[in-house]
Enzyme design. Sequence first.
Site, mmCIF file in Angstrom:
data_model
loop_
_atom_site.group_PDB
_atom_site.id
_atom_site.type_symbol
_atom_site.label_atom_id
_atom_site.label_comp_id
_atom_site.label_asym_id
_atom_site.label_seq_id
_atom_site.Cartn_x
_atom_site.Cartn_y
_atom_site.Cartn_z
ATOM 1 N N GLY A 45 39.118 -12.236 4.930
ATOM 2 C CA GLY A 45 37.751 -12.394 5.432
ATOM 3 C C GLY A 45 36.726 -11.733 4.531
ATOM 4 O O GLY A 45 37.077 -11.040 3.565
ATOM 5 N N ASP A 46 35.459 -12.011 4.804
ATOM 6 C CA ASP A 46 34.326 -11.426 4.078
ATOM 7 C C ASP A 46 34.347 -11.745 2.588
ATOM 8 O O ASP A 46 33.918 -10.943 1.742
ATOM 9 C CB ASP A 46 34.284 -9.897 4.279
ATOM 10 C CG ASP A 46 34.200 -9.521 5.735
ATOM 11 O OD1 ASP A 46 33.553 -10.269 6.489
ATOM 12 O OD2 ASP A 46 34.775 -8.489 6.133
ATOM 13 N N LYS A 105 31.922 -16.408 2.315
ATOM 14 C CA LYS A 105 31.916 -17.802 2.783
ATOM 15 C C LYS A 105 30.508 -18.238 3.170
ATOM 16 O O LYS A 105 30.103 -19.363 2.903
ATOM 17 C CB LYS A 105 32.844 -17.948 4.006
ATOM 18 C CG LYS A 105 34.301 -17.625 3.699
ATOM 19 C CD LYS A 105 35.155 -17.663 4.953
ATOM 20 C CE LYS A 105 34.809 -16.569 5.941
ATOM 21 N NZ LYS A 105 35.131 -15.193 5.502
ATOM 22 N N GLY A 149 31.014 -12.517 10.567
ATOM 23 C CA GLY A 149 29.702 -12.055 10.152
ATOM 24 C C GLY A 149 29.437 -12.633 8.777
ATOM 25 O O GLY A 149 30.080 -12.245 7.801
ATOM 26 N N HIS A 150 28.553 -13.613 8.702
ATOM 27 C CA HIS A 150 28.292 -14.293 7.428
ATOM 28 C C HIS A 150 26.865 -13.965 6.981
ATOM 29 O O HIS A 150 25.914 -14.258 7.692
ATOM 30 C CB HIS A 150 28.485 -15.809 7.590
ATOM 31 C CG HIS A 150 29.909 -16.175 7.924
ATOM 32 N ND1 HIS A 150 30.336 -17.466 8.051
ATOM 33 C CD2 HIS A 150 31.006 -15.409 8.127
ATOM 34 C CE1 HIS A 150 31.627 -17.479 8.333
ATOM 35 N NE2 HIS A 150 32.054 -16.238 8.399
ATOM 36 N N ARG A 173 45.700 -21.944 29.529
ATOM 37 C CA ARG A 173 44.994 -22.918 30.371
ATOM 38 C C ARG A 173 44.201 -22.289 31.528
ATOM 39 O O ARG A 173 44.159 -22.803 32.626
ATOM 40 C CB ARG A 173 45.982 -23.985 30.864
ATOM 41 C CG ARG A 173 46.536 -24.770 29.692
ATOM 42 C CD ARG A 173 47.806 -25.471 29.999
ATOM 43 N NE ARG A 173 48.895 -24.540 30.206
ATOM 44 C CZ ARG A 173 50.163 -24.909 30.353
ATOM 45 N NH1 ARG A 173 50.479 -26.166 30.317
ATOM 46 N NH2 ARG A 173 51.101 -24.013 30.523
ATOM 47 N N GLN A 195 36.681 -15.869 9.071
ATOM 48 C CA GLN A 195 37.868 -15.051 8.764
ATOM 49 C C GLN A 195 38.530 -15.541 7.471
ATOM 50 O O GLN A 195 37.830 -16.041 6.603
ATOM 51 C CB GLN A 195 38.855 -15.048 9.946
ATOM 52 C CG GLN A 195 38.381 -14.270 11.163
ATOM 53 C CD GLN A 195 37.379 -15.005 12.036
ATOM 54 O OE1 GLN A 195 37.610 -16.138 12.403
ATOM 55 N NE2 GLN A 195 36.281 -14.375 12.369
ATOM 56 N N THR A 219 30.727 -5.103 12.514
ATOM 57 C CA THR A 219 30.997 -3.807 13.150
ATOM 58 C C THR A 219 30.512 -2.612 12.334
ATOM 59 O O THR A 219 30.562 -1.487 12.824
ATOM 60 C CB THR A 219 32.512 -3.640 13.393
ATOM 61 O OG1 THR A 219 33.179 -3.767 12.130
ATOM 62 C CG2 THR A 219 33.046 -4.675 14.360
HETATM 63 P P1 GDP Z 1 31.718 -13.863 4.735
HETATM 64 O O1 GDP Z 1 32.128 -13.271 6.039
HETATM 65 O O2 GDP Z 1 32.866 -14.472 4.002
HETATM 66 O O3 GDP Z 1 30.560 -14.822 4.852
HETATM 67 O O4 GDP Z 1 31.209 -12.636 3.848
HETATM 68 P P2 GDP Z 1 30.218 -11.462 4.315
HETATM 69 O O5 GDP Z 1 28.854 -12.030 4.419
HETATM 70 O O6 GDP Z 1 30.767 -10.746 5.491
HETATM 71 O O7 GDP Z 1 30.381 -10.458 3.103
HETATM 72 C C1 GDP Z 1 30.023 -10.809 1.801
HETATM 73 C C2 GDP Z 1 28.888 -9.896 1.326
HETATM 74 O O8 GDP Z 1 28.748 -10.007 -0.055
HETATM 75 C C3 GDP Z 1 27.526 -10.237 1.905
HETATM 76 O O9 GDP Z 1 26.790 -9.072 2.058
HETATM 77 C C4 GDP Z 1 26.907 -11.138 0.838
HETATM 78 O O10 GDP Z 1 25.490 -11.083 0.826
HETATM 79 C C5 GDP Z 1 27.456 -10.506 -0.413
HETATM 80 N N1 GDP Z 1 27.706 -11.412 -1.533
HETATM 81 C C6 GDP Z 1 28.163 -12.701 -1.509
HETATM 82 N N2 GDP Z 1 28.387 -13.129 -2.766
HETATM 83 C C7 GDP Z 1 28.084 -12.110 -3.588
HETATM 84 C C8 GDP Z 1 28.172 -11.915 -4.985
HETATM 85 O O11 GDP Z 1 28.577 -12.788 -5.751
HETATM 86 N N3 GDP Z 1 27.794 -10.682 -5.472
HETATM 87 C C9 GDP Z 1 27.358 -9.683 -4.672
HETATM 88 N N4 GDP Z 1 27.024 -8.531 -5.223
HETATM 89 N N5 GDP Z 1 27.279 -9.829 -3.333
HETATM 90 C C10 GDP Z 1 27.650 -11.015 -2.804
HETATM 91 P P1 IMO Z 2 34.339 -13.190 8.553
HETATM 92 O O1 IMO Z 2 34.159 -14.615 9.061
HETATM 93 C C1 IMO Z 2 36.914 -9.705 8.253
HETATM 94 C C2 IMO Z 2 39.625 -8.929 11.611
HETATM 95 C C3 IMO Z 2 39.386 -7.679 12.442
HETATM 96 C C4 IMO Z 2 40.820 -7.358 12.829
HETATM 97 C C5 IMO Z 2 41.418 -8.732 13.063
HETATM 98 C C6 IMO Z 2 41.442 -9.162 14.517
HETATM 99 O O2 IMO Z 2 33.087 -12.411 8.476
HETATM 100 O O3 IMO Z 2 35.142 -13.217 7.297
HETATM 101 P P2 IMO Z 2 39.525 -10.027 16.155
HETATM 102 O O4 IMO Z 2 38.272 -9.379 16.628
HETATM 103 O O5 IMO Z 2 39.325 -11.304 15.434
HETATM 104 O O6 IMO Z 2 40.557 -10.167 17.244
HETATM 105 O O7 IMO Z 2 40.163 -8.971 15.105
HETATM 106 O O8 IMO Z 2 40.632 -9.633 12.303
HETATM 107 N N1 IMO Z 2 38.450 -9.819 11.478
HETATM 108 C C7 IMO Z 2 37.724 -9.962 10.362
HETATM 109 N N2 IMO Z 2 37.789 -9.310 9.188
HETATM 110 N N3 IMO Z 2 36.017 -10.692 8.411
HETATM 111 C C8 IMO Z 2 35.965 -11.386 9.570
HETATM 112 O O9 IMO Z 2 35.203 -12.476 9.725
HETATM 113 C C9 IMO Z 2 36.810 -10.991 10.631
HETATM 114 N N4 IMO Z 2 36.983 -11.421 11.898
HETATM 115 C C10 IMO Z 2 38.011 -10.706 12.400
HETATM 116 O O10 IMO Z 2 38.785 -6.653 11.680
HETATM 117 O O11 IMO Z 2 41.489 -6.782 11.734
HETATM 118 MG MG MG Z 3 31.992 -11.456 7.072
#
Ligand code: GDP
Ligand code: IMO
Ligand code: MG
Length: 427
Positions: A12-13, A16, A40-41, A142, A223, A300
């Site tokens: 995740g993170d 995306k 969290g995007h 269900r 995720q 979080t």
């Molecule tokens: P997601 O959950 O996959 O959408 O990713 P998140 O938004 O949770 O985490 C990615 C973080 O990296 C965010 O704060 C974005 O603004 C930042 N981000 C995305 N691409 C880049 C990059 O190429 N460089 C940097 N420095 N930050 C980035």
């Molecule tokens: P995005 O879309 C990173 C992780 C939680 C925990 C596990 C299970 O931003 O990439 P849950 O609340 O889903 O039952 O927790 O999954 N987790 C993530 N980690 N990015 C996420 O979403 C996540 N969504 C859930 O930290 O380990």
């Molecule tokens: Mg995220």
Amino acid sequence: MSTLVLVGSQWGDEGKGKITDFLAEKADVVVRYQGGTNAGHTLNVAGAVFKLHLVPSGILYPGKSCIIGNGVVLDLPSLLREMEALQERGVDLSKLRISDRAHLVMPYHRLLDELEEKSRGSAKIGTTLRGIGPTYMDKITRRGLRVADLLDEKELETKISALVAEKNLLLEGVYRAPGLDAAAVVAEYSRYADIIRPFIADTGLLLDEAVRAGKKILFEGAQGTMLDIDHGTYPYVTSSSPTAGGASTGTGIGPTRIDRVMGVVKAYTTRVGDGPFPSEISGETADRIREVGREYGTTTGRPRRIGWLDTVVLRYACRVNGMSHLALTLLDVLTGLKTVKICTSYDYNGTLLAHMPASLHVLSGCRPVFEEMTGWEEDLSVIEDFADFPPAAKNYVERIAALTGMKIAIVSVGPGRRQTKLLENIF
Ligand code: GDP
Ligand code: IMO
Ligand code: MG
């Protein structure tokens, strides 16, 4: 027709949201297919930051249809807050549609997520406490409430009353926690129903029409592959299917309608929550990457665990998702490191493993085998063309392509839209 699924390749993170927003310019429809407010995007557009949890990351472009598919679990108070905040910032929500088949996260799901985590003690999963696991559990057993249930007031009251009575047995009897007042929950959800009604639709039907009309459809995963209920590091996973197959079941589009899958991959690895993480590092380099990459959870606020890029994970992600291309993100964060490492295999008691083991016991005993590469000093975030990147950064990108057999379609070097290099146009 052009349909593309964007999938998280790690835990995740991966960025995306940013890549979805970047590609959304060319899309007609952007769809979320699983997960809930655990996602969290973060989007960064002309210096303005938007943190989305349920609304698809195409919403910032006016005129794009944005769909929340049936595979998503919907926390209505959170969704309404998110919609209100977007509207206050001038974002048009008139083309947002929510599947009538999506399941609802109810107040007892959030309570149970917390109580279950507490009862696990040191074996806790580290969930986001957003009620995700308990909601999917009720879906599968269900006992779920669906968006369609909001449309019939009498039915809603009957269903909520029965479910609250059942959950109160669990809350009071097993966890010794206060139960919920069914009438209050009915009143709360009836109120939400009135607000959300205009957005509810048979989104599978809408998507089918879009496919038939040859529209461009972007599926936005939440995720990542290693958090997938089937393919991830079970039980340290989420309760849905972030992998590409989830885009079909989570929206009602048959698998034959999906043209391509692109993996979003961070230039290193992060994980929030508990569970094994073979390429994890600690100390100065980890702290530096965490600070430069601002690696704190969007949902979080927890500090993310840091590790080097793991190509055992990445090859696995390519395989289970059927990816052809990668979008490599956060490459700029590695600037200034003397050397960068890539995990190429695992050493388990003297045996080299090239593939992801199913057993967490084995995975926890795996030591990463690293390849070391020379780093670079240049600030990549301000370089216009990939061709002008320092050779060491280009080598790193090319090595990832070679180790995975993937083509690199996008390289991202900053959170902004313009800090994105399109190397191959596949959408
Ligand atoms: P997601 O959950 O996959 O959408 O990713 P998140 O938004 O949770 O985490 C990615 C973080 O990296 C965010 O704060 C974005 O603004 C930042 N981000 C995305 N691409 C880049 C990059 O190429 N460089 C940097 N420095 N930050 C980035
Ligand atoms: P995005 O879309 C990173 C992780 C939680 C925990 C596990 C299970 O931003 O990439 P849950 O609340 O889903 O039952 O927790 O999954 N987790 C993530 N980690 N990015 C996420 O979403 C996540 N969504 C859930 O930290 O380990
Ligand atoms: Mg995220």
